[in-house]
Design a protein around this motif. Structure first.
Motif, PDB file in Angstrom:
ATOM      1  N   LEU A 147       0.824  -1.202   0.000  1.00 50.19           N
ATOM      2  CA  LEU A 147       0.000   0.000   0.000  1.00 50.19           C
ATOM      3  C   LEU A 147       0.862   1.258   0.000  1.00 50.19           C
ATOM      4  CD1 LEU A 147      -2.875   1.094   0.066  1.00 50.19           C
ATOM      5  CD2 LEU A 147      -2.803   0.950   2.567  1.00 50.19           C
ATOM      6  N   GLU A 148       1.991   1.200   0.654  1.00 51.27           N
ATOM      7  CA  GLU A 148       2.878   2.370   0.728  1.00 51.27           C
ATOM      8  C   GLU A 148       3.365   2.803  -0.648  1.00 51.27           C
ATOM      9  OE1 GLU A 148       3.771   4.457   3.263  1.00 51.27           O
ATOM     10  OE2 GLU A 148       2.104   3.423   4.239  1.00 51.27           O
ATOM     11  N   ASP A 149       3.386   1.875  -1.599  1.00 57.19           N
ATOM     12  CA  ASP A 149       3.822   2.221  -2.953  1.00 57.19           C
ATOM     13  C   ASP A 149       2.861   3.199  -3.625  1.00 57.19           C
ATOM     14  OD1 ASP A 149       5.973   0.548  -2.646  1.00 57.19           O
ATOM     15  OD2 ASP A 149       5.076  -1.133  -3.723  1.00 57.19           O
ATOM     16  N   ALA A 150       1.635   3.315  -3.095  1.00 61.35           N
ATOM     17  CA  ALA A 150       0.636   4.212  -3.684  1.00 61.35           C
ATOM     18  C   ALA A 150       0.553   5.548  -2.960  1.00 61.35           C
ATOM     19  CB  ALA A 150      -0.734   3.544  -3.670  1.00 61.35           C
ATOM     20  N   LYS A 151       1.486   5.802  -2.073  1.00 59.98           N
ATOM     21  CA  LYS A 151       1.424   6.978  -1.202  1.00 59.98           C
ATOM     22  C   LYS A 151       1.393   8.292  -1.978  1.00 59.98           C
ATOM     23  CE  LYS A 151       1.471   8.189   3.198  1.00 59.98           C
ATOM     24  NZ  LYS A 151       0.620   7.647   4.270  1.00 59.98           N
ATOM     25  N   ASP A 152       2.107   8.361  -3.081  1.00 54.12           N
ATOM     26  CA  ASP A 152       2.201   9.617  -3.822  1.00 54.12           C
ATOM     27  C   ASP A 152       1.293   9.655  -5.052  1.00 54.12           C
ATOM     28  OD1 ASP A 152       4.140  10.581  -2.060  1.00 54.12           O
ATOM     29  OD2 ASP A 152       5.738   9.537  -3.155  1.00 54.12           O
ATOM     30  N   TYR A 158     -15.013   7.452  -2.692  1.00 53.25           N
ATOM     31  CA  TYR A 158     -16.263   8.192  -2.544  1.00 53.25           C
ATOM     32  C   TYR A 158     -16.596   8.432  -1.085  1.00 53.25           C
ATOM     33  CZ  TYR A 158     -19.365   4.172  -1.468  1.00 53.25           C
ATOM     34  OH  TYR A 158     -19.988   3.104  -0.886  1.00 53.25           O
ATOM     35  N   LYS A 159     -17.323   9.507  -0.868  1.00 49.97           N
ATOM     36  CA  LYS A 159     -17.592  10.037   0.460  1.00 49.97           C
ATOM     37  C   LYS A 159     -18.313   9.026   1.354  1.00 49.97           C
ATOM     38  CE  LYS A 159     -19.663  14.052   2.737  1.00 49.97           C
ATOM     39  NZ  LYS A 159     -20.461  15.287   2.532  1.00 49.97           N
ATOM     40  N   GLY A 160     -17.771   8.826   2.553  1.00 55.65           N
ATOM     41  CA  GLY A 160     -18.390   7.941   3.525  1.00 55.65           C
ATOM     42  C   GLY A 160     -17.985   6.495   3.403  1.00 55.65           C
ATOM     43  N   ASP A 161     -17.294   6.148   2.348  1.00 55.91           N
ATOM     44  CA  ASP A 161     -16.857   4.769   2.146  1.00 55.91           C
ATOM     45  C   ASP A 161     -15.740   4.424   3.113  1.00 55.91           C
ATOM     46  OD1 ASP A 161     -16.459   2.228   0.651  1.00 55.91           O
ATOM     47  OD2 ASP A 161     -14.564   3.187   0.092  1.00 55.91           O
ATOM     48  N   VAL A 162     -15.788   3.206   3.663  1.00 53.75           N
ATOM     49  CA  VAL A 162     -14.820   2.814   4.687  1.00 53.75           C
ATOM     50  C   VAL A 162     -13.401   2.777   4.138  1.00 53.75           C
ATOM     51  CG1 VAL A 162     -15.153   0.327   4.270  1.00 53.75           C
ATOM     52  CG2 VAL A 162     -14.361   1.113   6.510  1.00 53.75           C
ATOM     53  N   MET A 163     -13.236   2.360   2.888  1.00 50.19           N
ATOM     54  CA  MET A 163     -11.903   2.289   2.295  1.00 50.19           C
ATOM     55  C   MET A 163     -11.343   3.683   2.043  1.00 50.19           C
ATOM     56  SD  MET A 163     -12.673  -0.880  -0.344  1.00 50.19           S
ATOM     57  CE  MET A 163     -14.408  -0.466  -0.564  1.00 50.19           C
ATOM     58  N   THR A 164     -12.189   4.560   1.551  1.00 46.94           N
ATOM     59  CA  THR A 164     -11.776   5.946   1.328  1.00 46.94           C
ATOM     60  C   THR A 164     -11.373   6.613   2.638  1.00 46.94           C
ATOM     61  OG1 THR A 164     -13.222   6.164  -0.605  1.00 46.94           O
ATOM     62  CG2 THR A 164     -12.550   8.199   0.501  1.00 46.94           C
ATOM     63  N   ASP A 165     -12.204   6.444   3.666  1.00 49.37           N
ATOM     64  CA  ASP A 165     -11.897   7.043   4.968  1.00 49.37           C
ATOM     65  C   ASP A 165     -10.592   6.508   5.543  1.00 49.37           C
ATOM     66  OD1 ASP A 165     -14.196   8.512   4.801  1.00 49.37           O
ATOM     67  OD2 ASP A 165     -15.365   7.221   6.143  1.00 49.37           O
ATOM     68  N   TYR A 166     -10.366   5.235   5.350  1.00 48.32           N
ATOM     69  CA  TYR A 166      -9.136   4.609   5.859  1.00 48.32           C
ATOM     70  C   TYR A 166      -7.911   5.242   5.210  1.00 48.32           C
ATOM     71  CZ  TYR A 166      -5.586   0.982   6.647  1.00 48.32           C
ATOM     72  OH  TYR A 166      -4.432   0.302   6.984  1.00 48.32           O
ATOM     73  N   LEU A 167      -7.934   5.374   3.881  1.00 47.71           N
ATOM     74  CA  LEU A 167      -6.786   5.947   3.173  1.00 47.71           C
ATOM     75  C   LEU A 167      -6.583   7.415   3.524  1.00 47.71           C
ATOM     76  CD1 LEU A 167      -7.140   4.317  -0.375  1.00 47.71           C
ATOM     77  CD2 LEU A 167      -5.574   3.673   1.474  1.00 47.71           C
ATOM     78  N   LEU A 168      -7.670   8.147   3.674  1.00 45.82           N
ATOM     79  CA  LEU A 168      -7.551   9.556   4.060  1.00 45.82           C
ATOM     80  C   LEU A 168      -6.883   9.700   5.423  1.00 45.82           C
ATOM     81  CD1 LEU A 168     -11.004  10.949   2.869  1.00 45.82           C
ATOM     82  CD2 LEU A 168      -8.748  11.611   1.994  1.00 45.82           C
ATOM     83  N   LYS A 169      -7.273   8.861   6.360  1.00 47.40           N
ATOM     84  CA  LYS A 169      -6.668   8.924   7.704  1.00 47.40           C
ATOM     85  C   LYS A 169      -5.194   8.530   7.679  1.00 47.40           C
ATOM     86  CE  LYS A 169     -10.861   8.217  10.429  1.00 47.40           C
ATOM     87  NZ  LYS A 169     -11.559   7.348  11.413  1.00 47.40           N
ATOM     88  N   LYS A 170      -4.837   7.718   6.712  1.00 46.48           N
ATOM     89  CA  LYS A 170      -3.437   7.306   6.575  1.00 46.48           C
ATOM     90  C   LYS A 170      -2.605   8.319   5.799  1.00 46.48           C
ATOM     91  CE  LYS A 170      -3.499   3.188   8.576  1.00 46.48           C
ATOM     92  NZ  LYS A 170      -2.614   2.820   9.720  1.00 46.48           N
ATOM     93  N   GLY A 171      -3.248   9.402   5.357  1.00 43.95           N
ATOM     94  CA  GLY A 171      -2.512  10.445   4.668  1.00 43.95           C
ATOM     95  C   GLY A 171      -2.380  10.278   3.175  1.00 43.95           C
ATOM     96  N   PHE A 172      -3.167   9.404   2.568  1.00 39.95           N
ATOM     97  CA  PHE A 172      -3.101   9.212   1.120  1.00 39.95           C
ATOM     98  C   PHE A 172      -3.856  10.327   0.401  1.00 39.95           C
ATOM     99  CE2 PHE A 172      -1.867   5.120   2.638  1.00 39.95           C
ATOM    100  CZ  PHE A 172      -1.103   4.537   1.634  1.00 39.95           C
ATOM    101  N   ASN A 173      -3.504  10.532  -0.860  1.00 46.54           N
ATOM    102  CA  ASN A 173      -4.103  11.583  -1.673  1.00 46.54           C
ATOM    103  C   ASN A 173      -5.368  11.040  -2.350  1.00 46.54           C
ATOM    104  OD1 ASN A 173      -4.648  13.796  -3.254  1.00 46.54           O
ATOM    105  ND2 ASN A 173      -2.956  13.459  -4.681  1.00 46.54           N
TER     106      ASN A 173
END
Length: 266
Positions: A147-152, A158-173
């Motif tokens: 997953l770290e390979d996708a950091k940049d 989409y809004k409210g999705d668990v996967m999206t929220d997870y990546l946002l909290k991890k600092g992904f773009n």
């Protein structure tokens, strides 16, 4: 004597009949209370094929018969094993998520059960599982080992999705849309590098929204069970009966039959 005896017997019979009638009436009055339960559950979902599917092609539905899919059939099966009535509606996920939390006897499916969400609901399940997948465009040469390979990289969600929220909290773009529908097109147009969604959902959404095929699943980075999420305002005793209804559907083979029909495993 005979008259007296006859009158006495009639009195005894009449007394017994009255007692029996009274007992029968008591039973009849008690029986509906034992059999019926007027509790009404209002159950919400979103258009998220193949788990929850709008039969009308719209992203909302007001009737149970206009909603299909894997999780929908599972919820119907568990409710059939309870005494409760229910209504089922399809709405925008972020709206339904908030609405269910605020009202008793409300529930939402299929909801990924995560640590962040654990205390927000009472949980009935598991129903199915989602595979957190990063998709690339068909002509993309992106390869990911972790997953770290996708950091940049730019990621669509989409809004409210668990996967999206997870990546946002991890600092992904991650750029989050209101729904997932436009994300496959954004991917093939090069507006984003990756799209985060479920492994089964991605190809179906891409096909239905732009007739896009050949998306490349470049990384599956997590798998999470999905549940019927019931509001914390709901009586836990009612929730226990919902779980018992699901357990019965699993024990009698109904849940396995639904999975087999959709071609999914555990």
């Amino acid at each position: 004597m005979p008259t007296s005896t006859g009158t006495g017997c009639a009195g005894i019979v009449t007394g017994q009949a009255r007692f029996g009638l009274a007992l029968l009436l008591m039973c009849l009055l008690a029986a509906p209370a034992a059999r019926a339960d007027n509790t009404l559950f209002r159950i919400f979902t979103e258009n998220y094929p193949p788990y929850n599917v709008s039969e009308t092609g719209k992203n909302f539905a007001h009737k149970r018969e206009d909603i299909g899919g894997i999780c929908t059939e599972m919820v119907e099966a568990l409710m059939a094993n309870t005494p409760y009535k229910y209504e089922m509606k399809m709405r925008d996920w972020s709206f339904a998520y908030r609405w269910v939390q605020e009202h008793k006897n409300h529930a939402l499916f299929c909801t990924a059960r995560t640590d962040d969400r654990e205390d927000q609901f009472q949980w009935v399940g598991p129903l199915a599982s989602i595979r957190w997948t990063l998709f690339a465009a068909p002509d993309s040469n992106i390869k990911l080992k972790s997953l770290e390979d996708a950091k940049d990289m730019k990621i669509a969600g989409y809004k409210g999705d668990v996967m999206t929220d997870y990546l946002l909290k991890k600092g992904f773009n991650v750029t989050a849309s209101v729904t997932d529908e436009q994300n496959p097109r954004r991917l093939v147009l090069g507006q984003v590098d990756l799209w985060v969604t479920d492994g089964l959902v991605g190809p179906l959404v891409a096909k239905e929204n732009g007739d896009i095929a050949g998306l490349r699943p470049v990384l599956v980075f997590r798998e999470t069970p999905m549940y019927l999420a019931v509001s914390n305002q709901t009586d836990p005793a009612l929730v226990a009966k919902l779980q018992a209804g699901l357990d019965k559907a699993r024990e009698d083979g109904t849940i396995d039959a639904i999975k087999e029909r959709y071609g999914i495993g555990d």
